[in-house]
Design a protein around this motif. Structure first.
Motif, PDB file in Angstrom:
ATOM      1  N   GLY A 116       0.465  -1.114   0.795  1.00 17.07           N
ATOM      2  CA  GLY A 116       0.034  -0.361   0.222  1.00 17.07           C
ATOM      3  C   GLY A 116       0.747   1.010   0.162  1.00 17.07           C
ATOM      4  N   GLY A 117       1.938   1.356   0.444  1.00 19.97           N
ATOM      5  CA  GLY A 117       2.251   2.277   1.172  1.00 19.97           C
ATOM      6  C   GLY A 117       3.599   3.020  -0.802  1.00 19.97           C
ATOM      7  N   VAL A 118       3.676   1.038  -0.985  1.00 23.08           N
ATOM      8  CA  VAL A 118       4.907   1.828  -2.313  1.00 23.08           C
ATOM      9  C   VAL A 118       3.555   1.922  -3.343  1.00 23.08           C
ATOM     10  CG1 VAL A 118       5.559   0.411  -4.192  1.00 23.08           C
ATOM     11  CG2 VAL A 118       5.860  -0.124  -1.581  1.00 23.08           C
ATOM     12  N   ALA A 119       2.395   1.896  -3.303  1.00 23.38           N
ATOM     13  CA  ALA A 119       1.194   2.366  -4.458  1.00 23.38           C
ATOM     14  C   ALA A 119       1.313   3.629  -4.514  1.00 23.38           C
ATOM     15  CB  ALA A 119       0.194   1.225  -4.353  1.00 23.38           C
ATOM     16  N   ILE A 120       0.804   4.329  -2.816  1.00 18.43           N
ATOM     17  CA  ILE A 120       1.111   5.643  -3.092  1.00 18.43           C
ATOM     18  C   ILE A 120       1.699   6.372  -3.148  1.00 18.43           C
ATOM     19  CG2 ILE A 120       0.693   7.203  -0.845  1.00 18.43           C
ATOM     20  CD1 ILE A 120      -1.067   5.873   0.734  1.00 18.43           C
ATOM     21  N   VAL A 121       2.993   6.340  -2.432  1.00 19.34           N
ATOM     22  CA  VAL A 121       4.769   6.619  -3.584  1.00 19.34           C
ATOM     23  C   VAL A 121       4.416   7.134  -4.919  1.00 19.34           C
ATOM     24  CG1 VAL A 121       7.196   6.245  -3.524  1.00 19.34           C
ATOM     25  CG2 VAL A 121       5.835   6.298  -1.890  1.00 19.34           C
ATOM     26  N   LEU A 122       4.017   5.349  -5.779  1.00 20.66           N
ATOM     27  CA  LEU A 122       4.223   5.211  -7.282  1.00 20.66           C
ATOM     28  C   LEU A 122       3.361   6.655  -8.125  1.00 20.66           C
ATOM     29  CD1 LEU A 122       4.534   1.831  -8.081  1.00 20.66           C
ATOM     30  CD2 LEU A 122       6.056   3.635  -8.037  1.00 20.66           C
ATOM     31  N   THR A 123       1.908   6.310  -6.738  1.00 19.01           N
ATOM     32  CA  THR A 123       0.972   7.398  -7.612  1.00 19.01           C
ATOM     33  C   THR A 123       1.355   8.477  -7.042  1.00 19.01           C
ATOM     34  OG1 THR A 123      -0.589   6.594  -5.534  1.00 19.01           O
ATOM     35  CG2 THR A 123      -1.100   6.123  -7.859  1.00 19.01           C
ATOM     36  N   THR A 124       1.536   8.893  -6.184  1.00 17.75           N
ATOM     37  CA  THR A 124       1.897  10.510  -5.801  1.00 17.75           C
ATOM     38  C   THR A 124       2.697  11.326  -6.947  1.00 17.75           C
ATOM     39  OG1 THR A 124       1.779   9.799  -3.281  1.00 17.75           O
ATOM     40  CG2 THR A 124       3.025  11.299  -4.226  1.00 17.75           C
ATOM     41  N   THR A 125       4.364  10.249  -7.346  1.00 19.23           N
ATOM     42  CA  THR A 125       5.247  10.464  -8.367  1.00 19.23           C
ATOM     43  C   THR A 125       4.240  10.932  -9.521  1.00 19.23           C
ATOM     44  OG1 THR A 125       6.687   9.343  -7.377  1.00 19.23           O
ATOM     45  CG2 THR A 125       7.398  10.047  -9.338  1.00 19.23           C
ATOM     46  N   TYR A 126       3.680   9.474  -9.700  1.00 24.86           N
ATOM     47  CA  TYR A 126       2.406  10.215 -11.607  1.00 24.86           C
ATOM     48  C   TYR A 126       1.865  11.412 -11.513  1.00 24.86           C
ATOM     49  CZ  TYR A 126      -0.289   9.354 -15.197  1.00 24.86           C
ATOM     50  OH  TYR A 126      -1.422   9.160 -16.664  1.00 24.86           O
ATOM     51  N   THR A 127       1.091  12.283 -10.014  1.00 24.58           N
ATOM     52  CA  THR A 127       0.476  13.291 -10.188  1.00 24.58           C
ATOM     53  C   THR A 127       0.840  14.415  -9.989  1.00 24.58           C
ATOM     54  OG1 THR A 127      -1.321  11.591  -8.729  1.00 24.58           O
ATOM     55  CG2 THR A 127      -1.064  13.820  -8.285  1.00 24.58           C
ATOM     56  N   GLY A 140       3.550  24.577  -5.197  1.00 19.78           N
ATOM     57  CA  GLY A 140       2.268  23.697  -5.207  1.00 19.78           C
ATOM     58  C   GLY A 140       2.068  22.107  -5.726  1.00 19.78           C
ATOM     59  N   GLY A 141       2.046  22.476  -7.195  1.00 21.80           N
ATOM     60  CA  GLY A 141       2.294  20.903  -7.361  1.00 21.80           C
ATOM     61  C   GLY A 141       2.593  19.453  -7.156  1.00 21.80           C
ATOM     62  N   VAL A 142       4.254  20.282  -6.509  1.00 21.53           N
ATOM     63  CA  VAL A 142       4.716  18.835  -5.805  1.00 21.53           C
ATOM     64  C   VAL A 142       4.598  19.310  -4.253  1.00 21.53           C
ATOM     65  CG1 VAL A 142       6.958  18.190  -5.680  1.00 21.53           C
ATOM     66  CG2 VAL A 142       6.745  19.551  -7.016  1.00 21.53           C
ATOM     67  N   ILE A 143       4.538  19.774  -3.747  1.00 16.51           N
ATOM     68  CA  ILE A 143       3.969  19.959  -2.189  1.00 16.51           C
ATOM     69  C   ILE A 143       2.269  18.941  -1.781  1.00 16.51           C
ATOM     70  CG2 ILE A 143       3.431  21.401   0.070  1.00 16.51           C
ATOM     71  CD1 ILE A 143       6.101  20.707  -1.054  1.00 16.51           C
ATOM     72  N   GLY A 144       1.170  19.867  -3.323  1.00 14.48           N
ATOM     73  CA  GLY A 144      -0.068  18.737  -2.309  1.00 14.48           C
ATOM     74  C   GLY A 144       0.555  17.885  -2.322  1.00 14.48           C
ATOM     75  N   PRO A 145       0.167  17.158  -3.428  1.00 14.98           N
ATOM     76  CA  PRO A 145       0.004  15.982  -3.582  1.00 14.98           C
ATOM     77  C   PRO A 145       1.241  14.370  -2.764  1.00 14.98           C
ATOM     78  CG  PRO A 145       0.693  16.288  -6.043  1.00 14.98           C
ATOM     79  CD  PRO A 145       0.676  17.629  -5.072  1.00 14.98           C
ATOM     80  N   LEU A 146       2.440  15.721  -2.143  1.00 11.99           N
ATOM     81  CA  LEU A 146       3.196  14.904  -1.590  1.00 11.99           C
ATOM     82  C   LEU A 146       2.682  15.348   0.256  1.00 11.99           C
ATOM     83  CD1 LEU A 146       6.812  16.038  -1.823  1.00 11.99           C
ATOM     84  CD2 LEU A 146       5.783  14.128  -2.214  1.00 11.99           C
ATOM     85  N   VAL A 147       1.330  16.290   0.453  1.00 15.61           N
ATOM     86  CA  VAL A 147       0.863  16.472   1.667  1.00 15.61           C
ATOM     87  C   VAL A 147      -0.333  15.487   2.208  1.00 15.61           C
ATOM     88  CG1 VAL A 147      -0.278  18.568   2.709  1.00 15.61           C
ATOM     89  CG2 VAL A 147       1.836  19.142   2.334  1.00 15.61           C
ATOM     90  N   ALA A 148      -0.649  15.492  -0.147  1.00 16.13           N
ATOM     91  CA  ALA A 148      -2.177  14.861   0.604  1.00 16.13           C
ATOM     92  C   ALA A 148      -1.579  13.278   1.072  1.00 16.13           C
ATOM     93  CB  ALA A 148      -3.017  14.504  -0.921  1.00 16.13           C
ATOM     94  N   ALA A 149      -0.516  12.721   0.203  1.00 21.03           N
ATOM     95  CA  ALA A 149      -0.383  11.261   0.764  1.00 21.03           C
ATOM     96  C   ALA A 149       0.118  11.962   2.173  1.00 21.03           C
ATOM     97  CB  ALA A 149       0.876  10.771  -0.547  1.00 21.03           C
ATOM     98  N   GLY A 150       1.091  12.469   2.273  1.00 18.01           N
ATOM     99  CA  GLY A 150       1.191  11.842   4.144  1.00 18.01           C
ATOM    100  C   GLY A 150       0.259  11.419   5.384  1.00 18.01           C
ATOM    101  N   VAL A 151      -0.622  12.955   5.008  1.00 15.25           N
ATOM    102  CA  VAL A 151      -2.292  12.575   5.153  1.00 15.25           C
ATOM    103  C   VAL A 151      -2.551  11.872   5.432  1.00 15.25           C
ATOM    104  CG1 VAL A 151      -4.581  13.916   5.917  1.00 15.25           C
ATOM    105  CG2 VAL A 151      -2.155  15.267   5.253  1.00 15.25           C
ATOM    106  N   ALA A 152      -3.101  10.817   4.273  1.00 19.47           N
ATOM    107  CA  ALA A 152      -3.443   9.633   4.208  1.00 19.47           C
ATOM    108  C   ALA A 152      -2.810   8.532   4.691  1.00 19.47           C
ATOM    109  CB  ALA A 152      -3.443   9.320   2.284  1.00 19.47           C
TER     110      ALA A 152
END
Length: 398
Positions: A116-127, A140-152
């Motif tokens: 699950g963590g690996v899938a989050i990292v890959l989809t965050t990178t793709y986003t 913002g385009g980089v920080i936003g997905p990273l923050v969303a991934a951390g919160v999730a």
């Protein structure tokens, strides 16, 4: 998951996740048409397909939960299909990237282990890459997905921890209720057996003794009379003998069936039954010449039953030895080769789920003015020893 006080919370979280995912999918498609995107039609096709696949997976998962069937591979395939459709939608319209947030929770819930963590990292990178190609790379385009991934990740881990705690609490509660029911049933049976034994003693000490005395007196009177009086005395003595036989039959019927042949035979029978049912090697060492009042036999049999049950169910014992010996005092011991336990910790909470049986044993022994010793060490088995003073037995004997 069984119904708990937290079930509404879990239901609310699931409903919220469904609503968020469907709302974001609808927003991505609507936004594509609002800005007159050349790929609007394709966005609609992919978005509808995405929602359809998602709803079919939710429906199938609900049916499997009802049937108590767990099939991990189909669930992973379902998430993989959603990921591919999401990637296509994000490639067609930047608003599709918002769907990655609810997908994070699906990854954590469905994909086992670190997957699950690996899938989050890959989809965050793709986003990040997809948003950069659509609207240009920015902080913002980089920080936003990273923050969303951390919160999730934090929310998902908290959800998993809460779920484990709820499952553990439900398991402990079920074990506690089962143990309470077993204790109540044991106490009820013990009370019934004790009352039957008391009635048997009372009948033996009153009616049976009285009839026996009447027989003796009538027999003595017969020797000093003659004629018609002798016939009447003989008839009276015969009636008393018949009544005494019936009274003794009542006493035998009041005696607990398991103990009709004595405590030693009852212990051997108990050992055979447990061994046949559990495939555990149980050896019973007891001599038939140990004579005890019914109250003591009943209590010792129940103590042996409780100790055997604990050794089989909780200690995972492979060999158990039950021994009944009589010397200066009477001793009953149950020794097993199981995993053992912390005696002090179990005694500190007499109402805990794993301590009711020990507490009941101790109470029974104390009621007989005896002494109970429980010796155990983790990994080295358990020894339960009951000592009853023979002075106390002589006071209770018939």
């Amino acid at each position: 998951m069984p119904h708990t006080t937290l079930s509404p919370i879990f239901t609310g979280l699931r409903v919220g996740l469904h609503a968020l995912l469907l709302g974001l999918a609808g927003f991505a498609v609507a936004r594509s048409f609002a800005v007159a995107s050349p790929a609007a039609v394709w966005s609609l096709v992919v978005g509808v397909t995405f929602v359809t696949v998602y709803l079919l997976g939710v429906w199938a998962g609900h049916r499997r939960r009802g049937a108590q069937v767990v099939r991990r591979p189909p669930a992973i395939g379902w998430v993989a299909a959603l990921t591919v459709l999401w990637a296509l939608l994000t490639w067609l319209t930047p608003e599709g990237a918002f769907l990655v947030f609810p997908l994070f929770f699906l990854y954590l819930h469905v994909v086992p282990g670190w997957g699950g963590g690996v899938a989050i990292v890959l989809t965050t990178t793709y986003t990040i890459v997809a948003l950069g190609l659509h609207v240009g790379f920015s902080v913002g385009g980089v920080i936003g997905p990273l923050v969303a991934a951390g919160v999730a990740l934090l929310i998902g881990l908290a959800y998993r921890t809460l779920t484990r705690e709820v499952d553990e609490r439900e398991r402990l509660l079920a074990e506690l209720i089962q143990t309470q029911q077993q204790l109540a049933e044991t106490e009820r049976q013990q009370g019934a057996l004790a009352e039957r034994a008391r009635l048997a003693r009372e009948i033996h000490d009153t009616v049976a003794q009285g009839l026996s005395s009447i027989q003796m007196l009538l027999h003595a009177a017969e020797r000093h009379t003659s004629g018609t009086a002798t016939e009447y005395l003989g008839l009276a003595r015969g009636t008393a003998a018949d009544s005494l036989a019936e009274t003794r039959q009542i006493i035998r019927e009041l005696t607990p069936e398991r103990l009709e042949d004595g405590l030693a035979a009852a212990l051997r029978r108990l050992g055979r039954e447990q061994a046949d049912r559990t495939r555990v090697n149980i050896e019973v060492r007891a001599k038939d010449d140990v004579v005890l009042p019914m109250t003591f036999q009943t209590a010792l049999l129940r103590i042996a039953q409780g100790a055997l049950s604990n050794a089989v169910r909780h200690a995972a014992a492979q060999r158990i030895v039950v021994e009944l010996t009589q010397g200066t005092d009477l001793y009953l011991s149950v020794v097993d080769d199981g995993r053992g336990f912390d005696v002090d910790a179990a005694g500190a909470d007499p109402h805990g789920a794993g301590s009711f049986g020990l507490h009941a044993m101790r109470e029974r022994v104390e009621q007989l003015d005896g002494h109970l010793v429980i010796a155990s060490e983790l990994g080295k088995g358990t020894r339960v020893t009951v000592r009853l003073p023979l002075t106390q037995l002589s006071e209770e004997d018939d």
